[in-house]
Design an enzyme around this catalytic site. Structure first.
Site, PDB file in Angstrom:
ATOM      1  N   LYS A  99     -11.331   0.196  -9.460  1.00 13.25           N
ATOM      2  CA  LYS A  99     -12.204   1.237  -8.900  1.00 13.25           C
ATOM      3  C   LYS A  99     -12.977   1.926 -10.025  1.00 13.25           C
ATOM      4  O   LYS A  99     -12.598   1.834 -11.191  1.00 13.25           O
ATOM      5  CB  LYS A  99     -11.360   2.249  -8.121  1.00 13.25           C
ATOM      6  CG  LYS A  99     -10.802   1.685  -6.816  1.00 13.25           C
ATOM      7  CD  LYS A  99     -10.192   2.789  -5.986  1.00 13.25           C
ATOM      8  CE  LYS A  99      -9.570   2.246  -4.725  1.00 13.25           C
ATOM      9  NZ  LYS A  99      -8.890   3.316  -3.963  1.00 13.25           N
ATOM     10  N   ARG A 110       0.491  -4.712   3.640  1.00 15.25           N
ATOM     11  CA  ARG A 110       0.646  -5.551   2.447  1.00 15.25           C
ATOM     12  C   ARG A 110       0.585  -7.030   2.788  1.00 15.25           C
ATOM     13  O   ARG A 110       0.198  -7.855   1.970  1.00 15.25           O
ATOM     14  CB  ARG A 110       2.001  -5.294   1.771  1.00 15.25           C
ATOM     15  CG  ARG A 110       2.159  -3.943   1.101  1.00 15.25           C
ATOM     16  CD  ARG A 110       3.394  -3.971   0.222  1.00 15.25           C
ATOM     17  NE  ARG A 110       3.882  -2.667  -0.162  1.00 15.25           N
ATOM     18  CZ  ARG A 110       3.439  -1.963  -1.212  1.00 15.25           C
ATOM     19  NH1 ARG A 110       2.462  -2.429  -1.966  1.00 15.25           N
ATOM     20  NH2 ARG A 110       3.964  -0.787  -1.504  1.00 15.25           N
ATOM     21  N   ASP A 136      -1.053  -1.472   0.072  1.00 21.85           N
ATOM     22  CA  ASP A 136      -0.506  -0.839   1.275  1.00 21.85           C
ATOM     23  C   ASP A 136      -1.124   0.515   1.555  1.00 21.85           C
ATOM     24  O   ASP A 136      -1.708   1.157   0.681  1.00 21.85           O
ATOM     25  CB  ASP A 136       0.995  -0.615   1.101  1.00 21.85           C
ATOM     26  CG  ASP A 136       1.300   0.529   0.119  1.00 21.85           C
ATOM     27  OD1 ASP A 136       0.840   0.444  -1.038  1.00 21.85           O
ATOM     28  OD2 ASP A 136       1.960   1.499   0.529  1.00 21.85           O
ATOM     29  N   PHE A 166     -10.506   3.419  -0.006  1.00 25.84           N
ATOM     30  CA  PHE A 166      -9.104   3.001   0.067  1.00 25.84           C
ATOM     31  C   PHE A 166      -9.026   1.637   0.735  1.00 25.84           C
ATOM     32  O   PHE A 166      -9.545   1.435   1.822  1.00 25.84           O
ATOM     33  CB  PHE A 166      -8.264   4.023   0.833  1.00 25.84           C
ATOM     34  CG  PHE A 166      -6.812   3.901   0.500  1.00 25.84           C
ATOM     35  CD1 PHE A 166      -6.310   4.421  -0.683  1.00 25.84           C
ATOM     36  CD2 PHE A 166      -5.946   3.214   1.346  1.00 25.84           C
ATOM     37  CE1 PHE A 166      -4.972   4.276  -1.019  1.00 25.84           C
ATOM     38  CE2 PHE A 166      -4.606   3.062   1.019  1.00 25.84           C
ATOM     39  CZ  PHE A 166      -4.114   3.593  -0.158  1.00 25.84           C
ATOM     40  N   VAL A 167      -8.402   0.704   0.051  1.00 28.97           N
ATOM     41  CA  VAL A 167      -8.336  -0.670   0.558  1.00 28.97           C
ATOM     42  C   VAL A 167      -6.884  -1.096   0.789  1.00 28.97           C
ATOM     43  O   VAL A 167      -5.964  -0.596   0.139  1.00 28.97           O
ATOM     44  CB  VAL A 167      -9.018  -1.661  -0.410  1.00 28.97           C
ATOM     45  CG1 VAL A 167     -10.516  -1.405  -0.450  1.00 28.97           C
ATOM     46  CG2 VAL A 167      -8.435  -1.583  -1.822  1.00 28.97           C
ATOM     47  N   ASP A 186      -6.916   2.213 -10.112  1.00 27.24           N
ATOM     48  CA  ASP A 186      -7.705   3.284  -9.507  1.00 27.24           C
ATOM     49  C   ASP A 186      -8.082   4.278 -10.595  1.00 27.24           C
ATOM     50  O   ASP A 186      -9.158   4.181 -11.192  1.00 27.24           O
ATOM     51  CB  ASP A 186      -6.886   3.920  -8.385  1.00 27.24           C
ATOM     52  CG  ASP A 186      -7.621   5.038  -7.673  1.00 27.24           C
ATOM     53  OD1 ASP A 186      -8.789   5.308  -8.014  1.00 27.24           O
ATOM     54  OD2 ASP A 186      -7.042   5.656  -6.764  1.00 27.24           O
ATOM     55  N   GLY A 246       2.891  -3.847  -5.211  1.00 28.89           N
ATOM     56  CA  GLY A 246       1.574  -4.310  -4.800  1.00 28.89           C
ATOM     57  C   GLY A 246       1.126  -5.622  -5.405  1.00 28.89           C
ATOM     58  O   GLY A 246       0.343  -6.358  -4.812  1.00 28.89           O
TER      59      GLY A 246
HETATM   60  P1  IMP Z   1      -3.772   4.475 -10.687  1.00 28.61           P
HETATM   61  O1  IMP Z   1      -2.678   4.990 -11.572  1.00 28.61           O
HETATM   62  O2  IMP Z   1      -4.587   5.608 -10.111  1.00 28.61           O
HETATM   63  O3  IMP Z   1      -4.645   3.443 -11.360  1.00 28.61           O
HETATM   64  O4  IMP Z   1      -3.078   3.863  -9.411  1.00 28.61           O
HETATM   65  C1  IMP Z   1      -2.669   2.560  -9.376  1.00 28.61           C
HETATM   66  C2  IMP Z   1      -1.837   2.257  -8.149  1.00 28.61           C
HETATM   67  O5  IMP Z   1      -2.220   3.059  -7.026  1.00 28.61           O
HETATM   68  C3  IMP Z   1      -2.055   0.836  -7.701  1.00 28.61           C
HETATM   69  O6  IMP Z   1      -1.223  -0.068  -8.384  1.00 28.61           O
HETATM   70  C4  IMP Z   1      -1.776   0.929  -6.219  1.00 28.61           C
HETATM   71  O7  IMP Z   1      -0.390   0.798  -5.988  1.00 28.61           O
HETATM   72  C5  IMP Z   1      -2.224   2.313  -5.828  1.00 28.61           C
HETATM   73  N1  IMP Z   1      -3.597   2.297  -5.264  1.00 28.61           N
HETATM   74  C6  IMP Z   1      -4.728   2.730  -5.856  1.00 28.61           C
HETATM   75  N2  IMP Z   1      -5.796   2.576  -5.052  1.00 28.61           N
HETATM   76  C7  IMP Z   1      -5.332   1.993  -3.922  1.00 28.61           C
HETATM   77  C8  IMP Z   1      -5.965   1.533  -2.709  1.00 28.61           C
HETATM   78  O8  IMP Z   1      -7.180   1.634  -2.480  1.00 28.61           O
HETATM   79  N3  IMP Z   1      -5.137   0.981  -1.774  1.00 28.61           N
HETATM   80  C9  IMP Z   1      -3.800   0.852  -1.960  1.00 28.61           C
HETATM   81  N4  IMP Z   1      -3.170   1.246  -3.085  1.00 28.61           N
HETATM   82  C10 IMP Z   1      -3.923   1.825  -4.057  1.00 28.61           C
HETATM   83 MG    MG Z   2       0.431  -1.209  -7.786  1.00 25.84          MG
END
Ligand code: IMP
Ligand code: MG
Length: 183
Positions: A135, A169, A163, A156-157, A107, A48
C-alpha cells in the site's frame, strides 16, 4: 455463512487467481536469478502469508527451506496498532543464512521494518523482503522491499490469505471489501 453472504461483502475483484499465479511466477524467476548458488531460507509471516508462501515456494525451481513467524501488529479491525509482538518465533538458527521474508501485504510497513531489524540482529548473511501487495504508505518507509507483486491503492483488501476478522482468507482471488462490512 453461505456463498451469497460472501459475495455481497465483496466489491471489485482486484486480482484473479490466474493473475496472482502469473505474478508469483515472475517473482520466482527473479528470486532464482538473485539467489543463484546461495542457500535460501524463506520465512513466512503467519497467518496471512500462507497462500503466498505455498505458491511462491512451489514456483521456485530450486532447493528452498521454509520457516514461519507469527507477529501481531493488527487487532481485529482495519487499522495498524503499531505494536509488534512475536507470537511464534523461528525454529531455525538464521546465522549465516540468506533469509527472504515472505508476506502478503505491507500497509504501514511497521511490522516488517520491525521484523527485519529483529532478524538482522541474529547475524544472517542477508535479509530481504518479498510481498505480494504494497500500500502507498509503505513506500515512504525506510524498509526496502526487494520483491513487490503489485502496488495497490489504500483500500482494505481480502482473500488469498488476507482476512477481515479471520474471514475471507480462503478466497482464491483478492477483493476489496465492501465498506458496509467494516463500517
Ligand atoms: P503494517 O504493519 O501496517 O504494514 O501491517 C501489515 C499487516 O497488516 C499485514 O501483514 C496484514 O496482516 C495486515 N493488513 C494490512 N492491510 C491489510 C488489508 O488491506 N487487508 C487485510 N490485512 C491487512
Ligand atoms: Mg500479515
Amino acid at each position: 455463512m453461505d456463498s451469497a453472504d460472501v459475495e455481497s461483502d465483496l466489491v471489485n475483484i482486484l486480482f484473479t487467481e490466474e493473475q496472482i499465479h502469473e505474478k508469483l511466477a515472475e517473482m520466482a524467476k527473479q528470486i532464482e536469478a538473485d539467489y543463484d548458488g546461495q542457500d535460501l531460507l524463506m520465512v513466512g509471516v503467519l497467518r496471512g502469508a500462507v497462500m503466498v508462501m505455498a505458491d511462491l515456494a512451489r514456483a521456485l525451481n530450486r532447493h528452498v527451506e521454509m520457516d514461519w513467524m507469527a507477529v501481531s501488529s493488527y487487532g481485529s479491525g482495519t487499522k495498524s496498532s503499531g505494536v509488534v509482538r512475536i507470537l511464534k518465533d523461528l525454529d531455525t538458527d538464521i546465522s549465516g543464512r540468506h533469509v527472504l521474508v515472505v508476506d502478503e501485504i505491507i500497509d504501514t510497513g511497521l511490522t516488517l521494518s520491525w521484523l527485519v531489524s529483529n532478524l538482522s540482529s541474529r547475524n544472517p548473511a542477508s535479509v530481504a523482503i518479498a510481498t505480494l501487495l504494497r500500500k502507498p504508505e509503505a513506500q515512504a518507509m525506510p524498509v526496502s522491499v526487494k520483491y513487490v507483486g503489485w502496488d495497490i491503492p489504500n483500500e482494505f483488501v481480502v482473500g488469498y490469505g488476507l482476512d477481515y476478522q479471520e474471514r475471507y482468507r480462503n478466497l482464491r482471488s483478492i477483493h476489496t471489501l465492501a465498506p458496509h462490512v467494516y463500517s
